[in-house]
Design a protein around this motif. Sequence first.
Motif, short mmCIF file in Angstrom:
data_model
loop_
_atom_site.label_atom_id
_atom_site.label_comp_id
_atom_site.label_asym_id
_atom_site.label_seq_id
_atom_site.Cartn_x
_atom_site.Cartn_y
_atom_site.Cartn_z
N GLU A 1 0.73 -1.34 -0.03
CA GLU A 1 0.16 0.10 -0.51
C GLU A 1 0.64 0.92 0.17
O GLU A 1 0.27 1.96 -0.53
CB GLU A 1 -1.00 -0.66 1.42
CG GLU A 1 -2.62 -1.16 1.43
CD GLU A 1 -1.29 -2.39 2.07
OE1 GLU A 1 -2.01 -3.86 1.39
OE2 GLU A 1 -0.22 -2.09 2.28
N GLY A 2 2.62 1.38 0.16
CA GLY A 2 3.25 2.44 -0.39
C GLY A 2 3.18 2.36 1.11
O GLY A 2 4.06 4.19 1.15
N LYS A 3 3.34 2.14 2.11
CA LYS A 3 3.49 2.25 3.95
C LYS A 3 4.96 2.04 4.18
O LYS A 3 5.34 1.10 4.17
CB LYS A 3 2.53 1.82 4.90
CG LYS A 3 2.87 2.55 6.46
CD LYS A 3 2.08 2.16 7.27
CE LYS A 3 2.43 2.17 8.52
NZ LYS A 3 1.92 1.44 9.70
N VAL A 4 6.27 2.96 4.15
CA VAL A 4 7.40 2.55 4.68
C VAL A 4 7.35 1.92 6.16
O VAL A 4 6.32 2.53 7.12
CB VAL A 4 8.07 4.00 4.65
CG1 VAL A 4 9.51 3.30 5.18
CG2 VAL A 4 8.48 4.63 3.63
N LEU A 5 7.56 0.56 6.00
CA LEU A 5 7.51 -0.06 7.43
C LEU A 5 8.65 -0.07 8.38
O LEU A 5 8.88 0.16 10.11
CB LEU A 5 7.27 -2.19 7.20
CG LEU A 5 6.71 -1.34 5.95
CD1 LEU A 5 5.82 -3.82 6.21
CD2 LEU A 5 4.83 -1.68 6.99
N ALA A 6 10.00 0.19 8.13
CA ALA A 6 11.12 -0.21 8.24
C ALA A 6 12.61 0.39 7.52
O ALA A 6 11.98 0.34 6.68
CB ALA A 6 11.66 -1.13 8.93
N ARG A 7 13.11 1.13 8.12
CA ARG A 7 14.36 1.40 6.60
C ARG A 7 15.46 0.52 7.51
O ARG A 7 15.81 0.56 9.00
CB ARG A 7 14.81 2.97 7.56
CG ARG A 7 15.87 3.28 6.79
CD ARG A 7 16.40 4.43 6.59
NE ARG A 7 17.50 5.01 6.82
CZ ARG A 7 19.08 5.69 7.61
NH1 ARG A 7 18.38 5.71 8.62
NH2 ARG A 7 20.05 5.85 7.09
N TYR A 8 16.19 0.22 7.04
CA TYR A 8 17.29 -0.87 7.84
C TYR A 8 18.40 0.18 8.83
O TYR A 8 18.84 0.70 7.97
CB TYR A 8 18.76 -1.11 6.02
CG TYR A 8 19.21 -2.62 6.22
CD1 TYR A 8 18.50 -3.46 7.26
CD2 TYR A 8 20.60 -2.20 6.30
CE1 TYR A 8 19.44 -4.60 7.72
CE2 TYR A 8 21.62 -3.09 7.41
CZ TYR A 8 21.03 -4.84 8.07
OH TYR A 8 21.85 -5.26 8.40
N PRO A 9 18.84 -0.60 9.72
CA PRO A 9 18.60 0.12 10.60
C PRO A 9 20.55 0.42 10.96
O PRO A 9 21.42 1.33 11.64
CB PRO A 9 18.37 -0.87 12.43
CG PRO A 9 18.44 -2.00 11.60
CD PRO A 9 17.84 -1.58 10.13
N TYR A 10 21.23 -0.62 10.14
CA TYR A 10 22.74 -0.31 9.77
C TYR A 10 23.33 0.32 9.00
O TYR A 10 24.25 0.68 9.28
CB TYR A 10 22.86 -1.64 9.97
CG TYR A 10 22.69 -2.82 11.47
CD1 TYR A 10 22.66 -2.46 12.31
CD2 TYR A 10 21.80 -3.78 10.99
CE1 TYR A 10 22.05 -3.13 13.57
CE2 TYR A 10 21.31 -4.21 11.66
CZ TYR A 10 21.87 -4.12 12.78
OH TYR A 10 20.74 -4.98 13.96
#
Length: 130
Positions: A119-128
């Motif tokens: 649906e186009g929702k950013v769930l997470a950004r790779y944290p490293y």
Amino acid sequence: MRNPAFPAATVGSDAGAPVSTHGPIVAEGIQWPDDLQPLATLDGPAVLAAHAALQRRLSRYPKEYAKSCAFSAKGMEVIVGEERGMYFVRINPRPDKCGWAPGTVLAFDEFELYAVSPEGKVLARYPYMP
């Protein structure tokens, strides 16, 4: 395409191929791909995912960079893969697309990887990553 964000730790080989010594990378509740396989064709949800991740990336730049081509959508390369019902979007800076010399390194020159819903929702950004 081997994703340099996820180098496999190796201790040996199997018929010449490296043997990974780690399991899946799980961070922020997301199982991140070890090897992002780009989609050949982007369907509507993949386009939404790419757009959402690109908007998130651009919003991370300082406002004084907003008019610079190298820090705009034109200066980015977007790679979209799909795994386990979600999209993974890798955004690479490409200042050479704005007339900079190939190989130019900018202050914000690291790629970023995002997990995005259909649906186009950013769930997470790779944290490293930075």
